[in-house]
Write an enzyme that holds these catalytic residues in place. Sequence first.
Site, mmCIF file in Angstrom:
data_model
loop_
_atom_site.group_PDB
_atom_site.id
_atom_site.type_symbol
_atom_site.label_atom_id
_atom_site.label_comp_id
_atom_site.label_asym_id
_atom_site.label_seq_id
_atom_site.Cartn_x
_atom_site.Cartn_y
_atom_site.Cartn_z
ATOM 1 N N PHE A 1 0.842 -1.192 0.000
ATOM 2 C CA PHE A 1 0.000 0.000 0.000
ATOM 3 C C PHE A 1 0.877 1.241 0.000
ATOM 4 C CE2 PHE A 1 0.825 -1.136 4.379
ATOM 5 C CZ PHE A 1 1.110 0.071 4.997
ATOM 6 N N CYS A 2 0.288 2.366 -0.417
ATOM 7 C CA CYS A 2 0.969 3.656 -0.401
ATOM 8 C C CYS A 2 -0.088 4.734 -0.204
ATOM 9 C CB CYS A 2 1.775 3.866 -1.679
ATOM 10 S SG CYS A 2 0.797 3.765 -3.183
ATOM 11 N N THR A 3 0.275 5.985 -0.392
ATOM 12 C CA THR A 3 -0.645 7.080 -0.089
ATOM 13 C C THR A 3 -1.883 7.066 -0.971
ATOM 14 O OG1 THR A 3 1.241 8.438 0.590
ATOM 15 C CG2 THR A 3 -0.851 9.578 0.192
ATOM 16 N N ILE B 1 -4.065 4.558 0.782
ATOM 17 C CA ILE B 1 -4.533 4.870 2.134
ATOM 18 C C ILE B 1 -5.643 5.915 2.094
ATOM 19 C CG2 ILE B 1 -3.859 5.777 4.402
ATOM 20 C CD1 ILE B 1 -0.972 4.858 3.697
#
Length: 345
Positions: free
Chosen positions: A195-197, A224
């Site tokens: 996952f990332c921003t 996220i």
Amino acid sequence: MKTLAHRSAATVPQPDHPYKVMALYKFASLPDAESLKAPLAAFCCGRGIKGTLILAPEGINGTVAGTPEAIDALADYLFADGPFGTRLAGAEVKYSFADTAPFLRMKVRLKPEIVTLRAPQVDPNRQVGTYVEPEDWNGLIERNDVVLVDTRNDYEVGLGTFQRALDPHTANFTEFKDYVAKNLDPARDKKVAMFCTGGIRCEKASSYLLSQGFEEVFHLKGGILKYLEVVPETESRFAGECFVFDERVSVGHGLEPGTATLCRACRHPLTEADRQSEHFHEGVSCPHCIGESEKHAAAAERQRQMELARARGTAHLGDDAAHTAARRKSEKQAQAERSRKANGG
């Protein structure tokens, strides 16, 4: 004909905030990226839109803010009526709102990549991992046979991350390749979730892992930010706040502005514990840059100029946005503390 991305711009709820924020990315073939730069900048500047958009032969990435009307017009320009044609159809687009201007100026930059990994074998237009909807994310990451990896940089992870997530301790995304080589093994780690921003880094990270022989690679669709938007806080597995690259600094559940602030010397995000440190001096230093005297000297002079400007009743560049954001965060923290005490916390 309006695209789905445009319709989402027109129908998203419009809370009572003066600024609408658009975060978007799309891997698409843009061999004419250089010729698209000036018209895009002129369109945004002509409507008072501010922020940063990155153009590259592989696509577009960025975050901008303006009045709701201006941002909706930009959505038309990008996804329906402008020189991009239909090439940006299906772009990952997220909207949020702000009380103060999140950006100070408008920039359109031309780069070799919209997110820099420097791995020529990676092509998200050809191969990416399996997208996982935010509503299904909890069920995946709670499985014992899934390795969960946060692909963001260390200063972002420090503000908040998912429970059980591995922190690569990277200073920039190009270091992610070294982390994979040293810590992950396709023969052992059969299922990897990342996952990332906002999802863009995972497009490349998942493509990279697949190119290295990993069999099952998953990534959080919309990142996220989408998770915090749609998953109720009572069901959330995300602890802390999510760092964002604008004057809001961080957001929490419901994409409400968070409580983090920014060190004006080193640009590191600061928690309440950081601000209570003996090494924190407003506008000058923080625990993360305590040994960097050159930055402190420059920041101290900037702080002095800002204080002189306020004494004269004039505004220093960035002063109003930064201090308004800090004041609102302080008010929010005080309100939360009053609520905690009222409820016996």
